[in-house]
Scaffold this motif. Structure first.
Motif, mmCIF file in Angstrom:
data_model
loop_
_atom_site.group_PDB
_atom_site.id
_atom_site.type_symbol
_atom_site.label_atom_id
_atom_site.label_comp_id
_atom_site.label_asym_id
_atom_site.label_seq_id
_atom_site.Cartn_x
_atom_site.Cartn_y
_atom_site.Cartn_z
ATOM 1 N N THR A 1 41.102 -48.242 -41.031
ATOM 2 C CA THR A 1 39.826 -48.177 -41.734
ATOM 3 C C THR A 1 40.427 -48.320 -43.162
ATOM 4 O O THR A 1 39.944 -48.545 -44.196
ATOM 5 C CB THR A 1 38.807 -46.959 -41.704
ATOM 6 N N GLU B 1 41.753 -46.552 -34.678
ATOM 7 C CA GLU B 1 40.322 -46.908 -35.310
ATOM 8 C C GLU B 1 40.540 -46.244 -36.776
ATOM 9 O O GLU B 1 40.167 -46.916 -37.674
ATOM 10 C CB GLU B 1 39.371 -46.565 -34.631
ATOM 11 N N GLU B 2 40.797 -44.912 -36.659
ATOM 12 C CA GLU B 2 40.730 -44.319 -38.075
ATOM 13 C C GLU B 2 41.626 -44.711 -39.052
ATOM 14 O O GLU B 2 41.306 -45.097 -40.222
ATOM 15 C CB GLU B 2 40.898 -42.958 -37.750
#
Length: 355
Positions: A40, A36-37
């Motif tokens: 981004t 998820e990080e």
């Protein structure tokens, strides 16, 4: 006085770091990054500050002051084709990986993070034997199709590192030896090292050379292009058959050498036969490179995770022992290989190259 070196190896969802004092490992950490990080960020280069800050936080946590370092070395990324060796990180290199003309890859950030930290405290920054190492003789680049040339893409960092270890164990200089080095991991690359240069090597990414735990290796072109144009497969599915779902995975449903060995020890004859097929192809590749070196082979060097498997080593040795002696260095320690490359420069044993 001991030289303290920080090694940095960015992966897709992790950043590995290690502290060495000369050849001794002091600390090794794998900083995990969630998918998820990572998602981004639009490009790999955009992850630079995120990864650098996570690295600095980790150094602070384990009590390492960057002012105590003598050098920082990063994993080399998808650079233009270059000779092997240890390179100073310069702005030209940074600009190249930022533009990423050869593709986005987390390893592109290795040199950027290394230089930023090193510049802050006034010490050198390096990369060592990136995947882009290309020392192939021109004759090895040609195929039967003028539109397609063979490329040098292989496990350069580990192949060069174990070649240097083998030379040391043989009591000779790497640049005075002819070696055939086989890296046996998820992919298999086999290189002819002639007097310090890898003059021929199979492209472990593009369906060249032996099958491996998860790659098909070379296959007959006729059936392949009929398959590709049959309408039954997408381009991505064909790619996966070559890279990711080929080799042992395609036949046995797993790329885990330990699981396959367990099945063989339980009497699974199919598993034993398919493993021997892979070893047969690896041995055949070694034999072809003996021809490249005109039969003048000082040693066959085996490395990578599969080199821990004595059955695999024995299968290969049975077919290649007539060529030369075999030296086995199981596993792959990228962090040590990076640190040793930097240490050779710091000790004056090697002159760093400029990109």
């Amino acid at each position: 006085m001991l030289k303290r070196i920080l090694a940095i190896n960015p992966g897709s969802t992790s950043t590995k770091i290690a502290i060495f004092e000369d050849e001794k490992l002091i600390n090794k950490t794998n900083i995990k990054h969630s998918t998820e990080e990572i998602n981004t960020f639009k490009t790999v280069f955009d992850q630079f500050n995120f990864r650098k800050n996570a690295l600095l936080e980790e150094l602070d946590k384990i009590g390492v002051d960057i002012h105590s370092l003598d050098a920082v070395v990063g994993r080399g990324g998808m650079l233009k084709p270059i000779e092997g060796g240890t390179y100073n990180v310069n702005q030209t290199m940074i600009d190249y990986v930022k533009a990423a003309p050869r593709g986005e890859h987390a390893s592109n950030l290795g040199c950027v993070i290394a230089k930023t930290i090193a510049d802050e405290v006034g010490i050198p920054s390096f990369i060592v034997d990136p995947v882009a190492v290309d020392e192939m003789n021109d004759i090895a680049r040609f195929t039967g199709m003028p539109e397609i040339r063979r490329q040098s893409l292989f496990h350069a960092l580990n192949q060069k590192a174990v070649a240097l270890k083998a030379a040391k164990d043989l009591g000779k200089d790497y640049h005075d030896l002819n070696l055939i080095v086989a890296h046996l991991g998820g992919g298999v690359s086999v290189g002819a090292h002639e007097k310090g240069r890898v003059i021929d090597v199979n492209n472990a990414l593009d369906g060249d050379g032996p099958m491996s735990p998860e790659r098909s290796g070379a296959v007959p072109l006729g059936p392949l292009y009929k398959m590709a144009f049959s309408g039954e497969y997408t381009l991505e599915e064909i790619k996966k058959k070559n890279y990711g779902k080929g080799g042992l995975v395609a036949y046995l449903g797993t790329n885990d050498g330990f699981e396959i060995e367990k099945r063989i020890n339980s009497g699974d004859q199919e598993a034993k036969f398919i493993l021997e097929v892979m070893c047969y192809q690896i041995a055949k590749e070694i034999g072809s490179l003996a021809v490249v070196l005109k039969g003048n082979v000082d040693a066959i060097v085996i490395t990578g995770g599969l080199a821990y498997d004595k059955m695999i080593i024995n299968f290969i040795d049975e077919r290649t022992s007539f060529i030369s002696r075999m030296l086995v260095y199981p596993g792959e320690d990228e962090m040590e290989s990076l640190a040793l490359g930097a240490l050779r420069v710091l000790n004056g044993d090697e002159t760093p190259k400029e990109y």
